[in-house]
Design an enzyme around this catalytic site. Structure first.
Site, mmCIF file in Angstrom:
data_model
loop_
_atom_site.group_PDB
_atom_site.id
_atom_site.type_symbol
_atom_site.label_atom_id
_atom_site.label_comp_id
_atom_site.label_asym_id
_atom_site.label_seq_id
_atom_site.Cartn_x
_atom_site.Cartn_y
_atom_site.Cartn_z
ATOM 1 C CD GLU A 29 -2.448 -1.239 2.817
ATOM 2 O OE1 GLU A 29 -2.086 -0.412 3.678
ATOM 3 O OE2 GLU A 29 -3.304 -2.102 3.032
ATOM 4 C CB CYS A 69 -1.149 34.785 13.258
ATOM 5 S SG CYS A 69 -1.608 35.924 11.971
HETATM 6 N N1 LLP Z 1 -1.524 2.086 4.374
HETATM 7 C C1 LLP Z 1 -1.966 2.543 5.563
HETATM 8 C C2 LLP Z 1 -2.888 1.725 6.346
HETATM 9 C C3 LLP Z 1 -1.520 3.790 6.030
HETATM 10 O O1 LLP Z 1 -1.954 4.227 7.218
HETATM 11 C C4 LLP Z 1 -0.629 4.566 5.248
HETATM 12 C C5 LLP Z 1 -0.152 5.855 5.723
HETATM 13 C C6 LLP Z 1 -0.211 4.051 4.008
HETATM 14 C C7 LLP Z 1 -0.674 2.809 3.607
HETATM 15 C C8 LLP Z 1 0.725 4.790 3.103
HETATM 16 O O2 LLP Z 1 1.978 4.965 3.720
HETATM 17 P P1 LLP Z 1 3.201 5.614 2.903
HETATM 18 O O3 LLP Z 1 3.611 4.618 1.840
HETATM 19 O O4 LLP Z 1 2.738 6.873 2.308
HETATM 20 O O5 LLP Z 1 4.216 5.801 3.926
HETATM 21 N N2 LLP Z 1 1.265 12.582 6.961
HETATM 22 C C9 LLP Z 1 2.485 11.846 7.219
HETATM 23 C C10 LLP Z 1 2.400 10.412 6.780
HETATM 24 C C11 LLP Z 1 1.248 9.645 7.397
HETATM 25 C C12 LLP Z 1 1.115 8.260 6.902
HETATM 26 C C13 LLP Z 1 -0.154 7.641 7.372
HETATM 27 N N3 LLP Z 1 -0.419 6.336 6.863
HETATM 28 C C14 LLP Z 1 3.655 12.585 6.566
HETATM 29 O O6 LLP Z 1 3.428 13.624 5.957
HETATM 30 O O7 LLP Z 1 4.798 12.152 6.686
#
Ligand code: LLP
Length: 423
Positions: free
Chosen positions: A279, A349
């Site tokens: 994912e 701000c």
């Molecule tokens: N699958 C699930 C169940 C997840 O919770 C997430 C991300 C992904 C896949 C995708 O993960 P990735 O490959 O993008 O690492 N806002 C944070 C990242 C939060 C990720 C949350 N879950 C940031 O900007 O670093």
């Protein structure tokens, strides 16, 4: 100065593929998100080559960047999708993705979201708790359908990443304790309206080592053995997302570095028929996007030099929230201007409203800056804080480009608000 291949510096001007960024800034104003289609495709190709010839499905983690054009691009490339809300389900379907390639994750699925996903006919629900399992069984029963179910287990491994984006540890809210999982699978197998199809985990994000994944895999394989001994067979194994990208000097693994040992371990375990699901979010889109912003004011103070730009934490909240590092480049690097160390900050701000700190830049008021690696968790986490309209988004392909989301208008931000007649 480093630039990504799809954002080259040509004739002293930073481009998105073949389009000079100042041209887009002039046409659409700033702050502006600009994505490279070639970069999206290149990121996809890395996964595609890693799964070639295997029974595997890459389900793009929609939350990283959920613009319809981005979703459509991945759908065309054959991607599946990992969603976490009814809203994301609607987006993915609107982008033309087939429902049977959608997996639904998340700890707080509401009844309406379950109904919508069952109506659409998604591939799998990644169930994260016993009450969620019970709710899903009730709703599927009521609707006269069977819900395909995978349990998201919490393998209690340390993904060695930022605590806010680490999800596979015991004290995180995610998943079902792997020690409890056999009992929960047994419970799931009792509901006629549930069909057990897999097992799932997701240990965190911006992971730059393979070992935490392999530790989790080991634990999942032991679970699969236990379940098999009880006559509970699975069709797929979902290892979640989380592969990191380069923001500064990280050297994240190639998807094949992760998948090859996974396929080997499954083979060694006699589990060749198990479909592998990933994912990934960030690693498919992160380095395919930049945030363009213009310097409004240069403000030297006794302690710091501030470059006050027109983008802010509402446009890109990663630095404020995680103290995340994003590279900042001058779009038209100047020769005669001396380099000065700046904090690049927005107009909001709050002192937390910064985009980059202590960066050497040769800039003047009115100059454009590009904030790199902004394709993931950039626009998708944007807000309208301080009544700031969210930025426009542009997709570039060679010399062509499309505005894939116009800038919001201030009047739209409060158009649906009402003043009570008799306050
Ligand atoms: N699958 C699930 C169940 C997840 O919770 C997430 C991300 C992904 C896949 C995708 O993960 P990735 O490959 O993008 O690492 N806002 C944070 C990242 C939060 C990720 C949350 N879950 C940031 O900007 O670093």
């Amino acid at each position: 100065m480093t630039t990504a291949p799809c954002f080259p510096l040509r004739d002293g001007i930073l481009h998105a593929e073949d389009i000079p960024l100042p041209q887009l800034a002039d046409q659409y104003s700033t702050p502006l998100y600009v994505y490279s289609r070639a970069a999206l495709r290149a990121a996809w190709a890395r996964y595609a080559s890693a799964i070639q010839g295997r029974d595997a499905l890459v389900c793009y983690g929609v939350k990283a960047n959920s613009n319809l054009a981005v979703l459509h691009e991945f759908a065309q490339l054959g991607s599946g999708f990992d969603i976490v809300s009814g809203g994301e389900l609607e987006r993915v379907l609107a982008a033309g993705a087939p429902a049977n390639r959608i997996v639904f994750s998340g700890v707080g699925k509401q009844a309406w979201e379950m109904r919508a996903a069952l109506n659409a006919g998604i591939k799998c629900f990644n169930v994260e708790s016993i009450p969620e399992l019970e709710r899903l069984a009730d709703i599927a029963q009521e609707m006269g359908v069977r819900a395909p179910v995978s349990l998201r287990v919490n393998p209690d491994v340390d993904a060695k990443t930022h605590p806010y984006i680490s999800t596979g540890l015991k004290d995180n809210k995610f998943g079902i304790d792997i020690l409890q999982a056999p009992a929960v699978y047994r419970q799931a197998s009792q509901y006629p309206a549930l069909e057990i199809v897999g097992v799932d985990c997701h240990i965190g994000s911006q992971i730059t080592e393979i070992s935490p994944y392999l530790d989790a895999l080991d634990k999942l394989l032991r679970l699969i053995d236990t379940l098999a001994a009880e006559g509970i067979g699975l069709r797929h194994l979902d290892l979640g997302g989380g592969l990191g990208i380069r923001y500064t000097d990280e050297t994240p693994p190639h998807p094949a570095d992760l998948l090859n040992p996974v396929f080997e371990a499954l083979h060694a375990h006699g589990l060749d028929t198990l479909q592998v699901i990933l994912e990934p979010g960030r690693s498919l889109v992160g380095n395919a996007g930049v945030l363009l912003t213009r310097v409004e004011y240069l403000k030297p103070t006794e302690a710091r030099n501030f470059a006050i730009v027109d983008a802010a934490m509402n446009d890109l909240m990663r630095p404020a929230l995680y103290e995340a590092w994003h590279d900042v480049l001058e779009v038209q690097p100047r020769r005669g201007t001396p380099q000065v160390t700046y904090d690049v900050v927005g107009p909001i701000c709050e002192s937390g409203d910064w985009l980059a700190r202590q960066r050497l830049l040769a800039i003047q008021q009115g100059d454009l800056l590009a904030i790199l690696s902004a394709g993931a968790y950039g626009f998708s986490m944007a807000s309208q804080y301080n009544t700031r309209p969210r930025a426009a988004e542009i997709l570039v392909d060679g010399q062509q480009h499309w505005q894939i989301r116009p800038r919001e208008e201030v009047r739209d931000l409060f158009a649906t608000e009402r003043i009570p007649e008799n306050p």
